[in-house]
Design an enzyme around this catalytic site. Sequence first.
Site, PDB file in Angstrom:
ATOM      1  N   LEU A   2      13.689 103.223  -4.644  1.00  0.00           N
ATOM      2  CA  LEU A   2      12.694 103.360  -3.870  1.00  0.00           C
ATOM      3  C   LEU A   2      12.659 102.126  -2.583  1.00  0.00           C
ATOM      4  CD1 LEU A   2       9.724 104.146  -6.237  1.00  0.00           C
ATOM      5  CD2 LEU A   2      10.573 105.681  -4.380  1.00  0.00           C
ATOM      6  N   ASP A  37      15.623  91.226  -3.367  1.00  0.00           N
ATOM      7  CA  ASP A  37      15.946  91.529  -4.810  1.00  0.00           C
ATOM      8  C   ASP A  37      16.700  90.482  -5.531  1.00  0.00           C
ATOM      9  OD1 ASP A  37      16.158  94.979  -5.785  1.00  0.00           O
ATOM     10  OD2 ASP A  37      17.350  93.483  -6.936  1.00  0.00           O
ATOM     11  N   ASP A  40      13.263  85.734  -7.670  1.00  0.00           N
ATOM     12  CA  ASP A  40      12.546  86.316  -8.478  1.00  0.00           C
ATOM     13  C   ASP A  40      11.047  86.102  -7.992  1.00  0.00           C
ATOM     14  OD1 ASP A  40      10.779  87.197 -10.833  1.00  0.00           O
ATOM     15  OD2 ASP A  40      11.438  85.612 -12.011  1.00  0.00           O
ATOM     16  N   ILE A  41      10.349  87.521  -7.613  1.00  0.00           N
ATOM     17  CA  ILE A  41       8.942  87.262  -6.800  1.00  0.00           C
ATOM     18  C   ILE A  41       7.891  86.943  -7.904  1.00  0.00           C
ATOM     19  CG2 ILE A  41       9.451  88.621  -4.644  1.00  0.00           C
ATOM     20  CD1 ILE A  41       7.927  90.244  -7.967  1.00  0.00           C
ATOM     21  N   ASN A  92       7.347  96.312  -4.134  1.00  0.00           N
ATOM     22  CA  ASN A  92       8.077  97.391  -5.075  1.00  0.00           C
ATOM     23  C   ASN A  92       8.551  96.937  -6.431  1.00  0.00           C
ATOM     24  OD1 ASN A  92       9.268 100.158  -5.201  1.00  0.00           O
ATOM     25  ND2 ASN A  92      11.061  98.660  -5.161  1.00  0.00           N
ATOM     26  N   TYR A 144       3.369  98.792 -18.800  1.00  0.00           N
ATOM     27  CA  TYR A 144       3.712  99.323 -17.591  1.00  0.00           C
ATOM     28  C   TYR A 144       2.381 100.024 -17.064  1.00  0.00           C
ATOM     29  CZ  TYR A 144       6.081 102.304 -13.725  1.00  0.00           C
ATOM     30  OH  TYR A 144       6.500 102.754 -12.757  1.00  0.00           O
ATOM     31  N   LYS A 172       0.165  98.768 -13.679  1.00  0.00           N
ATOM     32  CA  LYS A 172      -0.039  99.714 -12.766  1.00  0.00           C
ATOM     33  C   LYS A 172      -1.395 100.079 -12.256  1.00  0.00           C
ATOM     34  CE  LYS A 172       4.240 100.329 -11.350  1.00  0.00           C
ATOM     35  NZ  LYS A 172       4.824  99.434 -10.150  1.00  0.00           N
TER      36      LYS A 172
END
Length: 320
Positions: A19, A38, A75-76, A102, A174, A178
């Site tokens: 994505l 990334d 690494d965000i 994302n 997860y 989300k």
Amino acid sequence: MSLPLDGLSAIVTGAARGLGRAEALELARLGAGVVVNDYGRPGRDGSGDASATPAEEVAEEIRAAGGSAVAHHGDIADFDRARDLVDLAVATYGKLDILVNNAGILRDRMIFSMSEAEWDSVIRVHLKGHFNMTHFASVHWRTRSKSAGAPVYGRIVNTSSEAFLAGSAGQPNYAAAKGGIVGLTTSSALALAKYGVTANAICPRARTRMTQDVFAGFEEPRDGGLDPLAPEHVAPLVGYLASPAAAGVSGQLLVVHGGMVAVVERPKVSAQFDTAKESFSFDELDALLTPFYADRSAHETFAASEVLGLKHGRAGQNLS
């Protein structure tokens, strides 16, 4: 002829594959300069050695097509690295206009089998990662707006999931992350509106490295056509939400896949019960609520999956 995102700059996290890659390519195609972020770990669970190569390959793909892009390997979910990413966008393009969050990982397990590390790692990358990037982007936009004495241009597109909407038995970490992202999105939309910033969340359904086993038995493309679950079906919505055309769209949650976009309404009260006395007793609640729930499906959840025509993959896994 000008493009919708001409003169704008964007960050896309987790943009080396799936994505994120499709979204970065679409933003560039629409005219934006793109910072391709990334961490480059090969495992969908975040395992393996980090590499700068995957992000650089997508940036080079954009440049080869005539667009503008730089790569960021980091690494965000690390607060300082998130700051560095926003700083890179500003240093490269003079400002940041668009943030697409994302990046994510999967560590699936049933709630009774999940370890603390499996919980923490998914919450860290998804929810903290979204927070980190939103924080530093919003600092940038607020500072610019105060300096200019007027609103600026800012767009946030966050990535939630149908796992939050309809539940996902094998993904409590997860699904919780989300759901938290939706809350972060609506809060950010309210807080940043006066600075000219919109914030929206999407629930994409796509066949990617993270969902390869989930969609193993789903419809495949025929006669060389586009896969109904290709990430390229999702990217145009991200481009739209990042554009000036979507200035009036904020605080929204949209489901997107295979040529379909569904606008999800905020939860509504389906029934209300008032006590006949000063306060409820156990017996009164029993008399009111037990019959009400007896008429509902035992498996009907907070957000009924049939609203979206959702069918779960194996072991209750997510579809996005």
